[in-house]
Scaffold this active site. Sequence first.
Site, PDB file in Angstrom:
ATOM      1  CB  SER A   1      -0.961   0.009   1.191  1.00 31.80           C
ATOM      2  OG  SER A   1      -0.255   0.187   2.386  1.00 31.80           O
TER       3      SER A   1
ATOM      4  CE  LYS B   1      -2.969   1.711   5.103  1.00 32.87           C
ATOM      5  NZ  LYS B   1      -3.009   1.136   3.748  1.00 32.87           N
TER       6      LYS B   1
END
Length: 833
Positions: free
Chosen positions: A713, A756
Amino acid sequence: MDIDDEFDFDFDQYPDFLDAMPGLGSELFPDKELEEDAEGFIDCAFLPLRDIVLFPQMVMPLFIGRERSLEAVRAAVAKDENLIVATQRDSDILDPGLSDIHPIGTEITIGKALRMPDNSTSVLAQGRRRVEIVEFTQWDPYIRVRARPVREPMEWDRNTEALMRAVITLFEKMVSLNRNMPEDAYTFAINIDEPGWLADFIASTLNVPVETRQDILETIDPNQRLQKISIVVAKELDVLELENQIHTRVQQEVDKSQREHFLREQMRVIQGELGEADVFAQEINEVRETAERKVLPAEARLKVDKEIARLNAMPPMSPEVGIIRTYIDWVLALPWMDVTEDNLDVSHAARVLDGDHYGLEKVKERILEYIAVKKIAPDTMRSPILCFVGPPGTGKTSIGRSIANALGREFVRISLGGVRDEAEIRGHRRTYIGALPGRIIQAIRRAGTKNPLFMLDEIDKLGNDFRGDPAAALLEVLDPEQNFSFSDHYLDLDFDLSQVMFITTANYLDAIPHALQDRMEVIEFPGYLEEEKLEICRQFLVRRQLEAHGLDTQGIRFEEDALKAVIRRYTMEAGVRNLEREVANICRKIARNVAEEKKFTRRITARKVEELLGPPRFSEEVLSEEDQVGVATGAAWTAVGGDIMFIEVNLMPGKGNLQLTGQLGEIMQESAQAALTYTRSMADVLSIDVRRFEETDIHLHVPEGAVPKDGPSAGVALATAIISAFTERPIYRDVSMTGEITLRGRVLPVGGVREKALAARRAGIKTFILPQKNESDLENIPKKLRQDLRFIFVTRMSEVLAAAMHVQPRVRKRPAAPKKSIPARPPSAAPPA
Ligand SMILES: Nc1ncnc2c1ncn2[C@@H]1O[C@H](COP(=O)(O)OP(=O)(O)OP(=O)(O)O)[C@@H](O)[C@H]1O
Ligand SMILES: [Mg+2]
């Protein structure tokens, strides 16, 4: 001689074995001549014998019962004559005729006649010689017969001698084996020198059927007779030997069991003296009474009864006693039939849940729905198996407890972290030393009811190895089709878990075995926003900690700024565990002042927090002060929720090598390669001189080098940092990004977006770039988050660059030149989300 007068016979002088000792009693008999008429016949009174055979030379008592026989004896005594006896073929015949008796009989002399105490008469008879009965000459009042004496051949050879020795050897053995035979019999036998007599003597001592004796009597030739008798003795010897073996074995057995019996008795007496046997018996009684009082299912009842019976049959000192006791205790301690009634009052449940926890709407709602449905359809409703997934400290375990409170159920919890052995779930079989039930049954016993709320904590940390897969055992526990008869190895009885409400917790969903995930309803526990933490802290943590430290009556107040300071500068987490710990820390320090009766402030301000907790552990400003070249801000998803990370790229003259540092995992290294390849392929568009790639070494580093990092990611952030380094276009300091990158520059979706995003906001990020495909992940995120953070959804790398980087390369500062201001962000680069 008159029968009636003769009562002076001394029985003590008539030893039992007299009948086996011909001659011993001969002094009792008159020395009578053997007579016969001119034609060689004898004419005498006759006695038929039943079941006995009288041999010549033998002395034997005859019991006279029949009137005709009595008359015969009287007549013989009166006339001083001998008698003839012969054995009846069938002992049941009362009045035997000639054909009913064996033709070969014995002439006898009567010694004493005795009247016995029971009024019968007995005579002592001595056999004289073999006779062959020819005819009956008289019937009444007694039988007389005509008989012919049988002459035996008197010539003996070596064969006879050998036969005699053989028979005597056999006989010796027999006497030694046969406990009923006097030793004198052997002495007597070796003193007999006539072969026929020897055979007769031995035959009369043997315990053999009448037919065999009669056969010997009828065998006239002494050699033949010896042969026959030797066969009989040999057979008898076989039987005796066998008998002896059996006897010895039986004796040994008897000895052994007697010994055991004796020892046991002794032990019993000793235990009695010590009072132990009584104690044991009393213990068994108590167990039995407890068992009777306990309501048990039939199967368990049977088992317990059987075990109690076993216990009863056991000496108190046996090591098995403890094992059986423990087992019975376990069975009796389990709540086979005990249930608590659910409190199905929805508003009550809502009050309890809200009273313990802030937020967590999804969970609360799910529980209230469950209660409502259960109220309407009590029987059809199966308990749901819920799985709470979220970062640490987000209230998963603690809300479980509150759900139990709301429902009025008992609460039990086991931790599955590190459980790698099936036996830990399901127990060991009783044959193992120290075996116990598995954790499930142990917890049920702790609960005391068969319908507790059962929390299986840390189901994502289950291990498995050669000792069996604990997940497989859990599958059975969590399967409503099977768990009504959960079988624990130790109990060896089925326990009904179908009324248990199971809740499992995990930090990562992906780490839970798929088959298990399938059985559970997953409820996510996202990390908390700062505002939520503040509320939780204000409403719950502070109050709880003040109470716990005995400060609840001291009028202590935490200002909002103080709590914010703790949240921002002393903790960095998705949950509130450390926050609670720091609040506890403050409370402890105040409590100490109170205890020492020192002065203390009741108003806790931000300044006071710093005073009590020391210098801040986290700076609020993690971001650099200005936009930099070659530094991109990525976002990571870690065990403690989300976090941001900085990716630094430096270029040096070299040969085109790429160096990666900061404990990057394999996948992340590959992402870096892909990012570099993309950069090279886009050199044109990005106005990078292609030759530079050959003349430059690239060093890519992700700080906090000790923390391992992995996953795809970070792809877009890696590419952004590399491109920034080559183009010298600075990256905005308050922009963070996440997304996987392909070689062609496409941006693919990633996981953990919510965490996140939360972490980004915590760090002071203002713009968050993420893949278009992840847009749906943000559907139900808190409004506050949307207000503070702008989301930019992208599908291509070019869009990332447009949003994250200055358009113009950095202007290199010259030493003397005045400081330039940072160029403004072009409005098109960051459209509002
Ligand atoms: N929403 C909330 N309202 C009130 N207190 C909360 C809330 N969330 C968490 N807490 C408190 O935070 C502490 C930690 O929570 P808990 O132990 O339940 O975490 P957890 O999610 O089980 O974490 P882990 O995954 O590490 O087991 C508890 O004291 C709990 O009461
Ligand atoms: Mg927990």
